[in-house]
Design a protein around this motif. Structure first.
Motif, PDB file in Angstrom:
ATOM      1  N   MET A   1      14.692  -5.074   5.994  1.00 44.30           N
ATOM      2  CA  MET A   1      13.248  -4.935   6.009  1.00 44.30           C
ATOM      3  C   MET A   1      12.641  -5.990   5.089  1.00 44.30           C
ATOM      4  N   THR A   2      11.724  -6.742   5.607  1.00 45.29           N
ATOM      5  CA  THR A   2      11.028  -7.758   4.837  1.00 45.29           C
ATOM      6  C   THR A   2       9.604  -7.291   4.576  1.00 45.29           C
ATOM      7  N   ILE A   3       9.211  -7.305   3.323  1.00 47.94           N
ATOM      8  CA  ILE A   3       7.845  -6.968   2.928  1.00 47.94           C
ATOM      9  C   ILE A   3       7.160  -8.267   2.540  1.00 47.94           C
ATOM     10  N   GLN A   4       6.052  -8.539   3.182  1.00 49.31           N
ATOM     11  CA  GLN A   4       5.263  -9.727   2.857  1.00 49.31           C
ATOM     12  C   GLN A   4       4.050  -9.292   2.050  1.00 49.31           C
ATOM     13  N   LEU A   5       3.781  -9.991   0.957  1.00 51.33           N
ATOM     14  CA  LEU A   5       2.572  -9.763   0.170  1.00 51.33           C
ATOM     15  C   LEU A   5       1.612 -10.900   0.450  1.00 51.33           C
ATOM     16  N   ARG A   6       0.362 -10.539   0.705  1.00 51.91           N
ATOM     17  CA  ARG A   6      -0.652 -11.562   0.990  1.00 51.91           C
ATOM     18  C   ARG A   6      -2.030 -10.997   0.658  1.00 51.91           C
ATOM     19  N   HIS A   7      -3.016 -11.887   0.594  1.00 45.45           N
ATOM     20  CA  HIS A   7      -4.394 -11.452   0.361  1.00 45.45           C
ATOM     21  C   HIS A   7      -4.937 -10.802   1.629  1.00 45.45           C
ATOM     22  N   GLU A   8      -5.830  -9.858   1.440  1.00 46.71           N
ATOM     23  CA  GLU A   8      -6.410  -9.160   2.587  1.00 46.71           C
ATOM     24  C   GLU A   8      -7.210 -10.111   3.465  1.00 46.71           C
ATOM     25  N   THR A   9      -7.309  -9.741   4.727  1.00 44.08           N
ATOM     26  CA  THR A   9      -8.199 -10.412   5.670  1.00 44.08           C
ATOM     27  C   THR A   9      -9.160  -9.355   6.212  1.00 44.08           C
TER      28      THR A   9
ATOM     29  N   THR B   1       4.749  -4.988   6.530  1.00 40.03           N
ATOM     30  CA  THR B   1       6.052  -5.093   7.169  1.00 40.03           C
ATOM     31  C   THR B   1       5.913  -4.635   8.617  1.00 40.03           C
ATOM     32  N   LEU B   2       6.613  -5.280   9.489  1.00 37.86           N
ATOM     33  CA  LEU B   2       6.579  -4.927  10.912  1.00 37.86           C
ATOM     34  C   LEU B   2       5.150  -4.811  11.441  1.00 37.86           C
TER      35      LEU B   2
ATOM     36  N   GLN C   1       2.548  -3.892   9.941  1.00 43.99           N
ATOM     37  CA  GLN C   1       1.857  -2.703   9.445  1.00 43.99           C
ATOM     38  C   GLN C   1       1.582  -2.879   7.958  1.00 43.99           C
ATOM     39  N   ILE C   2       0.354  -2.572   7.544  1.00 48.11           N
ATOM     40  CA  ILE C   2       0.016  -2.567   6.127  1.00 48.11           C
ATOM     41  C   ILE C   2       0.589  -1.273   5.546  1.00 48.11           C
ATOM     42  N   VAL C   3       1.452  -1.407   4.537  1.00 50.35           N
ATOM     43  CA  VAL C   3       2.083  -0.233   3.931  1.00 50.35           C
ATOM     44  C   VAL C   3       1.690  -0.065   2.459  1.00 50.35           C
ATOM     45  N   GLY C   4       1.007  -1.060   1.889  1.00 47.94           N
ATOM     46  CA  GLY C   4       0.579  -0.974   0.505  1.00 47.94           C
ATOM     47  C   GLY C   4      -0.597  -1.888   0.225  1.00 47.94           C
ATOM     48  N   HIS C   5      -1.281  -1.602  -0.879  1.00 48.69           N
ATOM     49  CA  HIS C   5      -2.467  -2.385  -1.242  1.00 48.69           C
ATOM     50  C   HIS C   5      -2.734  -2.234  -2.737  1.00 48.69           C
ATOM     51  N   VAL C   6      -3.246  -3.291  -3.341  1.00 52.23           N
ATOM     52  CA  VAL C   6      -3.731  -3.220  -4.714  1.00 52.23           C
ATOM     53  C   VAL C   6      -5.057  -3.971  -4.804  1.00 52.23           C
ATOM     54  N   ALA C   7      -5.985  -3.370  -5.541  1.00 50.53           N
ATOM     55  CA  ALA C   7      -7.306  -3.961  -5.762  1.00 50.53           C
ATOM     56  C   ALA C   7      -7.462  -4.276  -7.239  1.00 50.53           C
TER      57      ALA C   7
ATOM     58  N   TRP D   1       6.607   5.139   2.500  1.00 54.65           N
ATOM     59  CA  TRP D   1       7.157   3.890   1.972  1.00 54.65           C
ATOM     60  C   TRP D   1       7.269   3.905   0.457  1.00 54.65           C
ATOM     61  N   GLN D   2       6.853   4.981  -0.181  1.00 47.75           N
ATOM     62  CA  GLN D   2       6.930   5.066  -1.638  1.00 47.75           C
ATOM     63  C   GLN D   2       8.386   5.156  -2.080  1.00 47.75           C
ATOM     64  N   GLY D   3       8.641   4.704  -3.296  1.00 46.68           N
ATOM     65  CA  GLY D   3       9.981   4.764  -3.858  1.00 46.68           C
ATOM     66  C   GLY D   3      10.894   3.632  -3.408  1.00 46.68           C
ATOM     67  N   GLN D   4      10.316   2.631  -2.759  1.00 51.38           N
ATOM     68  CA  GLN D   4      11.113   1.509  -2.263  1.00 51.38           C
ATOM     69  C   GLN D   4      10.773   0.194  -2.964  1.00 51.38           C
ATOM     70  N   GLY D   5      10.008   0.281  -4.055  1.00 58.37           N
ATOM     71  CA  GLY D   5       9.700  -0.908  -4.834  1.00 58.37           C
ATOM     72  C   GLY D   5       8.462  -1.667  -4.387  1.00 58.37           C
ATOM     73  N   ILE D   6       7.740  -1.146  -3.398  1.00 55.00           N
ATOM     74  CA  ILE D   6       6.552  -1.853  -2.905  1.00 55.00           C
ATOM     75  C   ILE D   6       5.452  -1.864  -3.953  1.00 55.00           C
ATOM     76  N   GLY D   7       5.222  -0.725  -4.601  1.00 53.63           N
ATOM     77  CA  GLY D   7       4.216  -0.669  -5.653  1.00 53.63           C
ATOM     78  C   GLY D   7       4.542  -1.623  -6.791  1.00 53.63           C
TER      79      GLY D   7
END
Length: 172
Positions: free
Chosen positions: A1-9, A55-56, A58-64, A93-99
């Motif tokens: 599973m690849t998680i990509q972090l990027r700025h919102e659109t 990932t896939l 789908q937005i699975v996390g966010h920080v403001a 998706w919690q507990g997988q290091g995304i936060g």
């Protein structure tokens, strides 16, 4: 599973709201207004950073992040500080290091723009691992002192009262 972090659109706004709502649905110590806060910060053009975890397709996390002003007892204002939050990860998706990845990215980007530091309201046991600490001289009215924490990137943590955007009063 690849998680990509990027700025919102603009296309991410509905998904961010859904992630934020779901992340705080069963959380203790919440007024369930976090999604409204993000919406109000965006509407006021006060989001310093808005980073999503995807990932896939789908937005699975966010920080403001947004600016914070700290006013000392003499009325002097300290700028260059930012407030982190809300930070949200879909429950599945919690507990997988995304936060943690969102936190590290947010802090790295603040450092890159020479921010003075970052404050947040949260669990000291969790946020302490990123270097956040409570400081007796820094307060957020109405909040237990141990849960309001700061991380200085350069210089000392200022003393005074932290003032967040009025968007943090949003209820709808």
């Amino acid at each position: 599973m690849t998680i990509q972090l990027r700025h919102e659109t603009l296309d991410d706004i509905a998904a961010i709201e859904a992630v934020t709502t779901a992340a705080f649905a069963d959380a203790p110590h919440t007024s369930h207004t976090e999604q409204f806060i993000v919406r109000a910060l965006r509407a006021a053009n006060e989001l310093t950073l808005s980073i999503v975890a995807e990932t896939l397709n789908q937005i699975v996390g966010h920080v403001a992040l947004s600016t914070v002003t700290i006013t000392d007892a003499h009325g002097h204002k300290t700028t260059g500080w930012h407030g982190l939050g809300p930070i949200s990860v879909l429950p599945a998706w919690q507990g997988q290091g995304i936060g943690s990845r969102l936190m590290k990215q947010a802090l790295a980007e603040l450092r890159a723009v020479q921010a003075a530091g970052c404050v947040l309201l949260g669990d000291p046991a969790y946020y302490g691992r990123f270097g956040f600490q409570a400081h007796a001289g820094l307060q957020l009215p109405g909040v237990p002192p141990g849960y309001f924490m700061a991380l200085a990137f350069h210089g000392p943590v200022p003393e005074g009262i932290a003032h967040y955007s009025d968007a943090f009063n949003a209820t709808a």
